[in-house]
Enzyme design. Structure first.
Site, PDB file in Angstrom:
ATOM      1  N   ASP A 284       0.847  -1.189   0.000  1.00 17.64           N
ATOM      2  CA  ASP A 284       0.000   0.000   0.000  1.00 17.64           C
ATOM      3  C   ASP A 284       0.889   1.248   0.000  1.00 17.64           C
ATOM      4  O   ASP A 284       1.902   1.313   0.695  1.00 17.64           O
ATOM      5  CB  ASP A 284      -0.907  -0.006   1.238  1.00 17.64           C
ATOM      6  CG  ASP A 284      -2.074   0.958   1.097  1.00 17.64           C
ATOM      7  OD1 ASP A 284      -3.228   0.494   1.006  1.00 17.64           O
ATOM      8  OD2 ASP A 284      -1.830   2.196   1.070  1.00 17.64           O
TER       9      ASP A 284
ATOM     10  N   HIS B   7     -11.546  -7.196 -13.107  1.00 22.85           N
ATOM     11  CA  HIS B   7     -12.181  -6.081 -12.416  1.00 22.85           C
ATOM     12  C   HIS B   7     -13.473  -6.528 -11.743  1.00 22.85           C
ATOM     13  O   HIS B   7     -14.415  -6.949 -12.403  1.00 22.85           O
ATOM     14  CB  HIS B   7     -12.490  -4.924 -13.380  1.00 22.85           C
ATOM     15  CG  HIS B   7     -13.107  -3.754 -12.668  1.00 22.85           C
ATOM     16  ND1 HIS B   7     -12.349  -2.784 -12.043  1.00 22.85           N
ATOM     17  CD2 HIS B   7     -14.400  -3.435 -12.419  1.00 22.85           C
ATOM     18  CE1 HIS B   7     -13.146  -1.911 -11.454  1.00 22.85           C
ATOM     19  NE2 HIS B   7     -14.401  -2.288 -11.664  1.00 22.85           N
TER      20      HIS B   7
ATOM     21  N   HIS C 148     -10.395  -5.160  -3.271  1.00 19.46           N
ATOM     22  CA  HIS C 148      -9.043  -5.350  -2.721  1.00 19.46           C
ATOM     23  C   HIS C 148      -9.148  -5.727  -1.263  1.00 19.46           C
ATOM     24  O   HIS C 148     -10.052  -5.287  -0.551  1.00 19.46           O
ATOM     25  CB  HIS C 148      -8.188  -4.096  -2.899  1.00 19.46           C
ATOM     26  CG  HIS C 148      -8.807  -2.825  -2.398  1.00 19.46           C
ATOM     27  ND1 HIS C 148      -9.764  -2.150  -3.114  1.00 19.46           N
ATOM     28  CD2 HIS C 148      -8.606  -2.109  -1.268  1.00 19.46           C
ATOM     29  CE1 HIS C 148     -10.134  -1.065  -2.440  1.00 19.46           C
ATOM     30  NE2 HIS C 148      -9.452  -1.024  -1.304  1.00 19.46           N
TER      31      HIS C 148
HETATM   32  P1  5GP Z   1      -9.667   1.656   0.332  1.00 17.89           P
HETATM   33  O1  5GP Z   1      -9.620   3.052   0.888  1.00 17.89           O
HETATM   34  O2  5GP Z   1     -10.422   1.620  -0.981  1.00 17.89           O
HETATM   35  O3  5GP Z   1     -10.127   0.621   1.291  1.00 17.89           O
HETATM   36  O4  5GP Z   1      -8.177   1.268   0.019  1.00 17.89           O
HETATM   37  C1  5GP Z   1      -7.468   1.786  -1.052  1.00 17.89           C
HETATM   38  C2  5GP Z   1      -6.021   1.707  -0.695  1.00 17.89           C
HETATM   39  O5  5GP Z   1      -5.258   1.907  -1.869  1.00 17.89           O
HETATM   40  C3  5GP Z   1      -5.566   2.786   0.298  1.00 17.89           C
HETATM   41  O6  5GP Z   1      -5.036   2.147   1.451  1.00 17.89           O
HETATM   42  C4  5GP Z   1      -4.527   3.586  -0.478  1.00 17.89           C
HETATM   43  O7  5GP Z   1      -3.435   3.996   0.318  1.00 17.89           O
HETATM   44  C5  5GP Z   1      -4.118   2.619  -1.559  1.00 17.89           C
HETATM   45  N1  5GP Z   1      -3.702   3.271  -2.798  1.00 17.89           N
HETATM   46  C6  5GP Z   1      -4.358   4.263  -3.459  1.00 17.89           C
HETATM   47  N2  5GP Z   1      -3.702   4.601  -4.566  1.00 17.89           N
HETATM   48  C7  5GP Z   1      -2.603   3.808  -4.625  1.00 17.89           C
HETATM   49  C8  5GP Z   1      -1.524   3.679  -5.571  1.00 17.89           C
HETATM   50  O8  5GP Z   1      -1.437   4.366  -6.572  1.00 17.89           O
HETATM   51  N3  5GP Z   1      -0.568   2.744  -5.289  1.00 17.89           N
HETATM   52  C9  5GP Z   1      -0.633   1.955  -4.162  1.00 17.89           C
HETATM   53  N4  5GP Z   1       0.354   1.072  -3.991  1.00 17.89           N
HETATM   54  N5  5GP Z   1      -1.638   2.040  -3.276  1.00 17.89           N
HETATM   55  C10 5GP Z   1      -2.601   2.955  -3.505  1.00 17.89           C
HETATM   56 ZN    ZN Z   2     -10.330  -2.469 -11.896  1.00 20.67          ZN
END
Ligand code: 5GP
Ligand code: ZN
Length: 113
Positions: free
Chosen positions: A30, A46, A99
């Site tokens: 992350d 997807h 995810h």
């Molecule tokens: P959510 O908020 O949808 O549960 O989790 C999305 C996660 O993706 C977040 O923890 C965020 O830090 C991570 N994330 C968002 N954009 C990117 C990216 O471009 N690269 C990586 N490695 N992680 C990302």
């Molecule tokens: Zn996707």
């Protein structure tokens, strides 16, 4: 999906720190870690969120959990780890591609915020 961040990461179009990769899934660190170890496991296909899992695509979710168990052993998460999937806006889902967060390396509290 052409406009999906995690589809692009899985395809290698956007760089990421790979933790594991196979034909079905991709795992990467992350970008904003919430624990000493924090990676995401995604299906290459997807799927928008947990709410879109059904008989036609659930096999990849079972595979994701096999991968998580294997990585947890290999990475020495012996003291424990947490698997989280935020589903929908109010749960804090910011990327609309299924995810699973895997977090380890610190004590965690319950309930989550
Ligand atoms: P959510 O908020 O949808 O549960 O989790 C999305 C996660 O993706 C977040 O923890 C965020 O830090 C991570 N994330 C968002 N954009 C990117 C990216 O471009 N690269 C990586 N490695 N992680 C990302
Ligand atoms: Zn996707």
């Amino acid at each position: 999906m052409s406009d999906c961040l995690f589809c692009k990461i899985a395809a290698g179009e956007i760089p990421s720190a790979c933790v594991y990769s196979d034909d079905l899934v991709y795992a990467f660190n992350d970008i904003d870690p919430q624990a000493p170890k924090h990676f995401l496991v995604i299906p290459r296909e997807h799927i928008a969120s947990c709410a879109e899992i059904g008989p036609g695509n659930s096999a990849v979710v079972a595979h994701i959990f096999e991968v998580i168990a294997k990585l947890a052993k290999e990475l020495g998460f012996d003291d424990g780890f947490r698997v989280v999937s935020n589903c929908g806006e109010s749960a804090g889902q910011s990327v609309k591609h299924l995810h699973f967060h895997v977090l380890s390396g610190r004590d965690m509290t319950w309930p989550p915020g």
